[in-house]
Design an enzyme around this catalytic site. Structure first.
Site, PDB file in Angstrom:
ATOM      1  N   SER A 123     -87.161 -42.135 -43.683  1.00  0.00           N
ATOM      2  CA  SER A 123     -88.327 -43.367 -43.454  1.00  0.00           C
ATOM      3  C   SER A 123     -89.882 -43.286 -43.152  1.00  0.00           C
ATOM      4  O   SER A 123     -89.779 -43.285 -42.246  1.00  0.00           O
ATOM      5  CB  SER A 123     -87.338 -44.621 -43.425  1.00  0.00           C
ATOM      6  OG  SER A 123     -88.031 -45.685 -43.437  1.00  0.00           O
ATOM      7  N   LYS A 132     -84.337 -42.607 -38.023  1.00  0.00           N
ATOM      8  CA  LYS A 132     -85.337 -42.362 -39.280  1.00  0.00           C
ATOM      9  C   LYS A 132     -86.573 -41.067 -38.121  1.00  0.00           C
ATOM     10  O   LYS A 132     -86.538 -40.082 -38.622  1.00  0.00           O
ATOM     11  CB  LYS A 132     -85.970 -43.624 -40.448  1.00  0.00           C
ATOM     12  CG  LYS A 132     -85.088 -44.436 -40.983  1.00  0.00           C
ATOM     13  CD  LYS A 132     -83.811 -43.183 -41.844  1.00  0.00           C
ATOM     14  CE  LYS A 132     -83.045 -43.876 -42.888  1.00  0.00           C
ATOM     15  NZ  LYS A 132     -82.416 -42.804 -44.016  1.00  0.00           N
ATOM     16  N   TYR A 176     -83.143 -49.175 -36.755  1.00  0.00           N
ATOM     17  CA  TYR A 176     -82.808 -48.406 -37.934  1.00  0.00           C
ATOM     18  C   TYR A 176     -83.652 -47.597 -38.208  1.00  0.00           C
ATOM     19  O   TYR A 176     -83.866 -46.419 -38.328  1.00  0.00           O
ATOM     20  CB  TYR A 176     -82.765 -48.944 -39.125  1.00  0.00           C
ATOM     21  CG  TYR A 176     -83.402 -48.402 -40.077  1.00  0.00           C
ATOM     22  CD1 TYR A 176     -82.152 -47.813 -41.401  1.00  0.00           C
ATOM     23  CD2 TYR A 176     -84.447 -48.787 -41.023  1.00  0.00           C
ATOM     24  CE1 TYR A 176     -82.597 -47.526 -42.256  1.00  0.00           C
ATOM     25  CE2 TYR A 176     -84.604 -48.057 -42.288  1.00  0.00           C
ATOM     26  CZ  TYR A 176     -84.023 -47.200 -42.513  1.00  0.00           C
ATOM     27  OH  TYR A 176     -83.929 -46.912 -44.447  1.00  0.00           O
TER      28      TYR A 176
HETATM   29  N1  LIG Z   1     -84.826 -48.072 -50.561  1.00  0.00           N
HETATM   30  C1  LIG Z   1     -86.003 -48.035 -49.788  1.00  0.00           C
HETATM   31  O1  LIG Z   1     -87.148 -48.912 -49.620  1.00  0.00           O
HETATM   32  C2  LIG Z   1     -86.038 -47.235 -48.961  1.00  0.00           C
HETATM   33  C3  LIG Z   1     -86.959 -46.031 -48.317  1.00  0.00           C
HETATM   34  C4  LIG Z   1     -87.310 -45.431 -47.280  1.00  0.00           C
HETATM   35  C5  LIG Z   1     -86.202 -45.758 -46.708  1.00  0.00           C
HETATM   36  N2  LIG Z   1     -84.365 -45.086 -47.707  1.00  0.00           N
HETATM   37  C6  LIG Z   1     -83.471 -44.349 -47.661  1.00  0.00           C
HETATM   38  O2  LIG Z   1     -83.004 -43.942 -48.691  1.00  0.00           O
HETATM   39  C7  LIG Z   1     -82.168 -43.725 -48.650  1.00  0.00           C
HETATM   40  C8  LIG Z   1     -81.271 -43.966 -49.907  1.00  0.00           C
HETATM   41  O3  LIG Z   1     -81.774 -45.384 -49.914  1.00  0.00           O
HETATM   42  P1  LIG Z   1     -81.094 -46.460 -51.327  1.00  0.00           P
HETATM   43  O4  LIG Z   1     -82.558 -47.515 -51.085  1.00  0.00           O
HETATM   44  O5  LIG Z   1     -81.238 -45.493 -52.434  1.00  0.00           O
HETATM   45  O6  LIG Z   1     -80.227 -47.539 -50.989  1.00  0.00           O
HETATM   46  P2  LIG Z   1     -78.676 -48.001 -52.173  1.00  0.00           P
HETATM   47  O7  LIG Z   1     -79.087 -48.231 -53.556  1.00  0.00           O
HETATM   48  O8  LIG Z   1     -78.422 -49.463 -51.132  1.00  0.00           O
HETATM   49  O9  LIG Z   1     -77.803 -46.736 -51.880  1.00  0.00           O
HETATM   50  C9  LIG Z   1     -77.197 -46.186 -50.923  1.00  0.00           C
HETATM   51  C10 LIG Z   1     -76.177 -45.241 -51.748  1.00  0.00           C
HETATM   52  O10 LIG Z   1     -75.571 -44.677 -50.230  1.00  0.00           O
HETATM   53  C11 LIG Z   1     -74.487 -44.876 -50.547  1.00  0.00           C
HETATM   54  N3  LIG Z   1     -73.948 -44.998 -48.772  1.00  0.00           N
HETATM   55  C12 LIG Z   1     -74.261 -46.396 -48.233  1.00  0.00           C
HETATM   56  N4  LIG Z   1     -73.390 -45.898 -47.226  1.00  0.00           N
HETATM   57  C13 LIG Z   1     -73.080 -45.426 -46.903  1.00  0.00           C
HETATM   58  C14 LIG Z   1     -71.970 -44.686 -45.842  1.00  0.00           C
HETATM   59  N5  LIG Z   1     -72.286 -45.000 -44.580  1.00  0.00           N
HETATM   60  N6  LIG Z   1     -71.823 -42.952 -46.556  1.00  0.00           N
HETATM   61  C15 LIG Z   1     -71.921 -42.684 -47.663  1.00  0.00           C
HETATM   62  N7  LIG Z   1     -72.311 -43.032 -48.095  1.00  0.00           N
HETATM   63  C16 LIG Z   1     -72.952 -44.082 -48.453  1.00  0.00           C
HETATM   64  C17 LIG Z   1     -73.923 -45.952 -50.961  1.00  0.00           C
HETATM   65  O11 LIG Z   1     -72.999 -46.486 -52.552  1.00  0.00           O
HETATM   66  P3  LIG Z   1     -71.718 -46.882 -51.277  1.00  0.00           P
HETATM   67  O12 LIG Z   1     -71.831 -47.758 -51.068  1.00  0.00           O
HETATM   68  O13 LIG Z   1     -70.520 -46.525 -52.187  1.00  0.00           O
HETATM   69  O14 LIG Z   1     -71.342 -45.472 -50.405  1.00  0.00           O
HETATM   70  C18 LIG Z   1     -74.914 -45.141 -52.340  1.00  0.00           C
HETATM   71  O15 LIG Z   1     -74.544 -44.615 -52.878  1.00  0.00           O
HETATM   72  C19 LIG Z   1     -81.186 -43.857 -47.062  1.00  0.00           C
HETATM   73  O16 LIG Z   1     -81.311 -43.462 -46.708  1.00  0.00           O
HETATM   74  C20 LIG Z   1     -82.259 -45.299 -47.096  1.00  0.00           C
HETATM   75  O17 LIG Z   1     -82.564 -45.270 -45.377  1.00  0.00           O
HETATM   76  C21 LIG Z   1     -84.719 -46.355 -48.718  1.00  0.00           C
END
Ligand SMILES: NC(=O)c1ccc[n+]([C@@H]2O[C@H](COP(=O)([O-])OP(=O)(O)OC[C@H]3O[C@@H](n4cnc5c(N)ncnc54)[C@H](OP(=O)(O)O)[C@@H]3O)[C@@H](O)[C@H]2O)c1
Length: 258
Positions: free
Chosen positions: A147, A164, A160
Protein backbone atom coordinates in the site's frame (compact mmCIF):
# COMPACT_ATOMS: atom_id res chain seq x y z
CA UNK A 1 2.64 -7.05 -28.01
CA UNK A 2 0.64 -10.27 -27.69
CA UNK A 3 -2.26 -10.07 -25.26
CA UNK A 4 -1.57 -13.66 -24.18
CA UNK A 5 1.52 -12.70 -22.22
CA UNK A 6 0.96 -15.38 -19.56
CA UNK A 7 0.04 -18.24 -21.90
CA UNK A 8 -0.13 -21.52 -19.94
CA UNK A 9 1.40 -20.10 -16.77
CA UNK A 10 0.00 -21.01 -13.36
CA UNK A 11 -0.91 -18.17 -10.99
CA UNK A 12 -1.95 -18.42 -7.33
CA UNK A 13 -3.70 -15.32 -5.96
CA UNK A 14 -4.53 -14.91 -2.27
CA UNK A 15 -7.66 -12.87 -1.54
CA UNK A 16 -8.77 -13.66 -5.09
CA UNK A 17 -12.53 -13.73 -4.54
CA UNK A 18 -13.23 -10.00 -4.85
CA UNK A 19 -11.68 -6.56 -5.21
CA UNK A 20 -8.10 -6.24 -6.38
CA UNK A 21 -7.37 -9.99 -6.18
CA UNK A 22 -10.31 -10.85 -8.43
CA UNK A 23 -9.31 -8.08 -10.84
CA UNK A 24 -5.82 -9.55 -11.08
CA UNK A 25 -7.24 -13.05 -11.60
CA UNK A 26 -9.40 -11.69 -14.44
CA UNK A 27 -6.43 -9.99 -16.13
CA UNK A 28 -4.30 -13.12 -15.81
CA UNK A 29 -7.06 -15.32 -17.23
CA UNK A 30 -7.48 -13.00 -20.21
CA UNK A 31 -3.69 -13.21 -20.71
CA UNK A 32 -3.85 -17.02 -20.99
CA UNK A 33 -2.94 -18.14 -17.44
CA UNK A 34 -4.41 -20.88 -15.29
CA UNK A 35 -5.61 -19.21 -12.09
CA UNK A 36 -5.98 -20.51 -8.55
CA UNK A 37 -7.82 -18.12 -6.26
CA UNK A 38 -7.72 -18.51 -2.48
CA UNK A 39 -9.87 -16.83 0.17
CA UNK A 40 -11.53 -17.73 3.48
CA UNK A 41 -15.14 -18.08 2.30
CA UNK A 42 -16.33 -20.70 -0.18
CA UNK A 43 -19.45 -18.82 -1.44
CA UNK A 44 -17.35 -15.79 -2.45
CA UNK A 45 -14.93 -18.07 -4.24
CA UNK A 46 -17.77 -19.78 -6.13
CA UNK A 47 -19.13 -16.39 -7.24
CA UNK A 48 -15.67 -15.30 -8.31
CA UNK A 49 -15.18 -18.49 -10.32
CA UNK A 50 -18.47 -17.88 -12.15
CA UNK A 51 -17.31 -14.33 -12.92
CA UNK A 52 -13.95 -15.58 -14.24
CA UNK A 53 -15.64 -18.19 -16.43
CA UNK A 54 -17.38 -15.29 -18.19
CA UNK A 55 -14.00 -13.93 -19.30
CA UNK A 56 -12.58 -15.38 -22.50
CA UNK A 57 -9.70 -17.70 -21.73
CA UNK A 58 -8.77 -21.37 -21.97
CA UNK A 59 -6.84 -21.71 -18.71
CA UNK A 60 -8.21 -23.69 -15.79
CA UNK A 61 -9.80 -21.92 -12.81
CA UNK A 62 -9.48 -23.44 -9.35
CA UNK A 63 -10.69 -22.20 -5.98
CA UNK A 64 -9.16 -23.06 -2.60
CA UNK A 65 -10.48 -22.10 0.82
CA UNK A 66 -7.44 -20.81 2.72
CA UNK A 67 -6.64 -18.15 5.27
CA UNK A 68 -3.53 -16.20 4.24
CA UNK A 69 -2.42 -16.06 7.86
CA UNK A 70 -2.33 -19.85 8.34
CA UNK A 71 0.89 -21.43 6.99
CA UNK A 72 -0.59 -24.96 6.86
CA UNK A 73 -3.40 -23.63 4.64
CA UNK A 74 -0.82 -21.97 2.38
CA UNK A 75 0.91 -25.31 2.07
CA UNK A 76 -2.36 -27.12 1.32
CA UNK A 77 -3.23 -24.56 -1.38
CA UNK A 78 0.16 -24.87 -3.05
CA UNK A 79 -0.02 -28.71 -2.82
CA UNK A 80 -3.45 -28.63 -4.50
CA UNK A 81 -2.06 -26.35 -7.22
CA UNK A 82 0.90 -28.66 -7.80
CA UNK A 83 -1.26 -31.77 -8.04
CA UNK A 84 -3.75 -30.15 -10.44
CA UNK A 85 -1.50 -27.93 -12.54
CA UNK A 86 2.06 -29.11 -11.85
CA UNK A 87 3.69 -25.70 -11.17
CA UNK A 88 3.39 -22.31 -9.52
CA UNK A 89 4.82 -19.70 -11.90
CA UNK A 90 3.21 -16.63 -10.34
CA UNK A 91 2.23 -15.92 -6.75
CA UNK A 92 0.25 -12.80 -5.82
CA UNK A 93 0.29 -12.09 -2.08
CA UNK A 94 -2.83 -9.92 -2.07
CA UNK A 95 -4.92 -10.86 1.00
CA UNK A 96 -4.56 -8.53 3.97
CA UNK A 97 -6.35 -7.60 7.15
CA UNK A 98 -6.86 -4.32 8.97
CA UNK A 99 -8.58 -5.09 12.29
CA UNK A 100 -7.56 -1.89 14.14
CA UNK A 101 -8.34 1.79 13.46
CA UNK A 102 -6.81 4.30 15.84
CA UNK A 103 -3.65 5.73 17.26
CA UNK A 104 -0.62 3.49 17.42
CA UNK A 105 -0.21 3.70 21.19
CA UNK A 106 -3.76 2.45 21.84
CA UNK A 107 -3.23 -0.70 19.80
CA UNK A 108 -3.94 -3.97 21.59
CA UNK A 109 -1.74 -7.01 21.17
CA UNK A 110 -4.25 -9.50 19.69
CA UNK A 111 -5.11 -7.08 16.85
CA UNK A 112 -1.43 -6.34 16.27
CA UNK A 113 -0.63 -10.03 16.10
CA UNK A 114 -3.44 -10.73 13.63
CA UNK A 115 -2.30 -7.88 11.37
CA UNK A 116 1.28 -9.10 11.33
CA UNK A 117 0.25 -12.72 10.92
CA UNK A 118 -1.83 -12.16 7.78
CA UNK A 119 -0.09 -9.21 6.10
CA UNK A 120 3.53 -9.85 6.97
CA UNK A 121 4.09 -13.45 7.96
CA UNK A 122 1.51 -14.61 5.38
CA UNK A 123 3.58 -13.08 2.60
CA UNK A 124 6.65 -15.03 3.70
CA UNK A 125 4.78 -18.28 4.32
CA UNK A 126 3.06 -18.34 0.90
CA UNK A 127 6.27 -17.35 -0.87
CA UNK A 128 8.18 -20.08 0.93
CA UNK A 129 5.62 -22.70 -0.15
CA UNK A 130 5.64 -21.56 -3.79
CA UNK A 131 9.44 -21.41 -3.81
CA UNK A 132 9.99 -24.87 -2.32
CA UNK A 133 7.30 -26.57 -4.39
CA UNK A 134 8.09 -24.99 -7.76
CA UNK A 135 9.92 -21.69 -8.17
CA UNK A 136 13.31 -22.88 -6.88
CA UNK A 137 13.43 -25.30 -9.81
CA UNK A 138 11.33 -23.62 -12.51
CA UNK A 139 11.61 -19.93 -11.61
CA UNK A 140 8.72 -17.54 -11.21
CA UNK A 141 7.39 -14.13 -10.24
CA UNK A 142 6.06 -13.04 -6.85
CA UNK A 143 3.93 -9.91 -6.63
CA UNK A 144 3.15 -8.41 -3.22
CA UNK A 145 0.20 -6.07 -2.90
CA UNK A 146 1.35 -3.57 -0.27
CA UNK A 147 0.00 0.00 0.00
CA UNK A 148 1.09 3.56 -0.49
CA UNK A 149 0.44 3.75 3.25
CA UNK A 150 3.71 1.86 3.63
CA UNK A 151 5.48 5.01 2.39
CA UNK A 152 3.63 7.86 4.09
CA UNK A 153 1.96 8.68 7.41
CA UNK A 154 -1.82 8.26 7.47
CA UNK A 155 -4.13 8.88 10.45
CA UNK A 156 -5.80 5.88 12.16
CA UNK A 157 -4.19 3.06 10.19
CA UNK A 158 -0.59 3.38 11.29
CA UNK A 159 -0.16 -0.21 12.39
CA UNK A 160 -1.64 -1.68 9.21
CA UNK A 161 0.62 0.67 7.25
CA UNK A 162 3.64 -0.52 9.23
CA UNK A 163 2.94 -4.07 8.03
CA UNK A 164 2.71 -2.71 4.47
CA UNK A 165 6.08 -0.96 4.92
CA UNK A 166 7.49 -4.29 6.12
CA UNK A 167 6.16 -5.90 2.93
CA UNK A 168 8.10 -3.38 0.83
CA UNK A 169 11.31 -4.18 2.67
CA UNK A 170 10.73 -7.93 2.51
CA UNK A 171 10.12 -7.57 -1.23
CA UNK A 172 13.69 -6.29 -1.60
CA UNK A 173 15.04 -8.92 0.79
CA UNK A 174 13.31 -11.78 -1.03
CA UNK A 175 14.41 -10.42 -4.41
CA UNK A 176 17.98 -10.72 -3.15
CA UNK A 177 17.46 -14.18 -1.66
CA UNK A 178 15.46 -15.73 -4.53
CA UNK A 179 17.24 -14.29 -7.56
CA UNK A 180 18.00 -15.22 -10.26
CA UNK A 181 15.35 -17.96 -10.27
CA UNK A 182 12.43 -15.84 -9.04
CA UNK A 183 11.65 -12.15 -9.30
CA UNK A 184 9.89 -10.43 -6.40
CA UNK A 185 8.18 -7.04 -6.79
CA UNK A 186 5.50 -5.05 -4.99
CA UNK A 187 2.64 -2.75 -5.89
CA UNK A 188 1.76 0.11 -3.53
CA UNK A 189 -1.77 1.21 -4.43
CA UNK A 190 -3.35 4.43 -3.24
CA UNK A 191 -7.09 4.50 -2.62
CA UNK A 192 -8.81 1.92 -4.85
CA UNK A 193 -12.60 1.69 -5.12
CA UNK A 194 -13.19 -1.70 -3.49
CA UNK A 195 -15.35 -2.96 -0.62
CA UNK A 196 -12.39 -2.82 1.77
CA UNK A 197 -12.03 0.92 1.30
CA UNK A 198 -15.72 1.83 0.71
CA UNK A 199 -16.06 3.59 4.08
CA UNK A 200 -13.15 5.85 3.14
CA UNK A 201 -14.19 6.87 -0.37
CA UNK A 202 -17.96 6.54 -0.74
CA UNK A 203 -19.17 9.70 0.99
CA UNK A 204 -16.34 12.02 -0.05
CA UNK A 205 -14.99 10.96 -3.40
CA UNK A 206 -15.12 14.55 -4.78
CA UNK A 207 -13.02 15.88 -1.91
CA UNK A 208 -10.53 13.03 -2.11
CA UNK A 209 -9.96 13.46 -5.84
CA UNK A 210 -9.95 17.28 -6.12
CA UNK A 211 -6.23 17.63 -5.28
CA UNK A 212 -5.04 14.44 -6.95
CA UNK A 213 -3.02 15.07 -10.14
CA UNK A 214 -5.10 12.40 -11.93
CA UNK A 215 -8.42 13.70 -10.41
CA UNK A 216 -9.84 10.22 -9.82
CA UNK A 217 -9.50 7.29 -7.43
CA UNK A 218 -7.90 4.05 -8.53
CA UNK A 219 -9.74 1.08 -9.99
CA UNK A 220 -9.14 -2.61 -9.67
CA UNK A 221 -8.09 -2.57 -13.34
CA UNK A 222 -5.33 -0.02 -12.62
CA UNK A 223 -3.77 -2.47 -10.16
CA UNK A 224 -4.43 -5.51 -12.36
CA UNK A 225 -2.59 -3.91 -15.31
CA UNK A 226 0.49 -3.37 -13.14
CA UNK A 227 0.25 -6.92 -11.74
CA UNK A 228 0.09 -8.24 -15.32
CA UNK A 229 3.26 -6.36 -16.23
CA UNK A 230 5.09 -7.64 -13.12
CA UNK A 231 4.06 -11.25 -13.83
CA UNK A 232 5.03 -11.15 -17.51
CA UNK A 233 8.40 -11.29 -19.29
CA UNK A 234 7.99 -7.56 -20.05
CA UNK A 235 9.43 -6.97 -16.56
CA UNK A 236 12.10 -9.71 -16.76
CA UNK A 237 14.96 -7.48 -15.50
CA UNK A 238 12.93 -5.95 -12.68
CA UNK A 239 13.10 -7.32 -9.15
CA UNK A 240 12.97 -5.94 -5.61
CA UNK A 241 11.00 -2.88 -6.75
CA UNK A 242 7.74 -1.20 -5.83
CA UNK A 243 5.32 0.28 -8.35
CA UNK A 244 3.40 3.13 -6.71
CA UNK A 245 -0.09 3.51 -8.23
CA UNK A 246 -1.75 6.42 -6.49
CA UNK A 247 -2.99 8.90 -9.08
CA UNK A 248 -0.12 11.16 -8.02
CA UNK A 249 -1.00 11.33 -4.30
CA UNK A 250 2.67 11.07 -3.31
CA UNK A 251 3.69 13.56 -6.00
CA UNK A 252 2.03 16.57 -4.36
CA UNK A 253 3.90 19.55 -2.91
CA UNK A 254 4.20 19.58 0.89
CA UNK A 255 1.09 21.23 2.33
CA UNK A 256 -1.26 20.02 -0.42
CA UNK A 257 -1.36 16.29 0.37
CA UNK A 258 -4.23 14.93 2.47
N1 LIG B 1 -8.71 -0.89 -1.61
C1 LIG B 1 -7.72 -0.05 -1.36
O1 LIG B 1 -7.90 1.19 -1.33
C2 LIG B 1 -6.34 -0.57 -1.12
C3 LIG B 1 -5.29 0.36 -1.06
C4 LIG B 1 -4.00 -0.09 -0.83
C5 LIG B 1 -3.75 -1.45 -0.68
N2 LIG B 1 -4.79 -2.32 -0.72
C6 LIG B 1 -4.46 -3.75 -0.54
O2 LIG B 1 -5.00 -4.49 -1.60
C7 LIG B 1 -5.28 -5.83 -1.16
C8 LIG B 1 -6.70 -6.21 -1.54
O3 LIG B 1 -7.60 -5.26 -0.99
P1 LIG B 1 -9.09 -5.08 -1.56
O4 LIG B 1 -9.39 -3.63 -1.43
O5 LIG B 1 -9.22 -5.75 -2.87
O6 LIG B 1 -9.92 -5.89 -0.44
P2 LIG B 1 -11.38 -6.57 -0.53
O7 LIG B 1 -12.17 -5.98 -1.63
O8 LIG B 1 -11.93 -6.49 0.86
O9 LIG B 1 -11.04 -8.08 -0.88
C9 LIG B 1 -10.29 -8.83 0.02
C10 LIG B 1 -10.09 -10.24 -0.50
O10 LIG B 1 -9.20 -10.91 0.39
C11 LIG B 1 -9.87 -12.03 1.01
N3 LIG B 1 -9.37 -12.12 2.37
C12 LIG B 1 -9.52 -11.24 3.39
N4 LIG B 1 -8.85 -11.67 4.47
C13 LIG B 1 -8.25 -12.83 4.13
C14 LIG B 1 -7.41 -13.76 4.79
N5 LIG B 1 -7.06 -13.60 6.08
N6 LIG B 1 -6.98 -14.85 4.11
C15 LIG B 1 -7.33 -15.06 2.83
N7 LIG B 1 -8.12 -14.22 2.14
C16 LIG B 1 -8.56 -13.12 2.79
C17 LIG B 1 -11.36 -11.73 0.85
O11 LIG B 1 -12.16 -12.92 0.81
P3 LIG B 1 -12.67 -13.64 2.18
O12 LIG B 1 -13.36 -12.58 2.98
O13 LIG B 1 -13.58 -14.74 1.71
O14 LIG B 1 -11.45 -14.19 2.84
C18 LIG B 1 -11.34 -11.07 -0.53
O15 LIG B 1 -11.21 -12.05 -1.55
C19 LIG B 1 -4.99 -5.82 0.34
O16 LIG B 1 -3.68 -6.28 0.56
C20 LIG B 1 -5.07 -4.36 0.71
O17 LIG B 1 -4.31 -4.06 1.86
C21 LIG B 1 -6.07 -1.94 -0.94
Amino acid sequence: MSTRTLDGRVAVITGGSRGIGLGIAAAYRAAGAHVVIAARKAPGLAEARAHLLGIEGDGEIHTVVANAGEPDQAEACVDTTMSRLGRVDILVNNAATNPYHGDLLDLDLPRAEKTVRVNQYGMVAWTRCAWRASMAEHGGAVINIASVGGLVVDPHIGYYNATKAAMLHMTRQLAYELGPRARVNAIAPGLIKTELARAVWEAREDILTAALPMRRLGTVEDVANAALFLASDASSWMTGQTLVLDGGATALPIGVAG
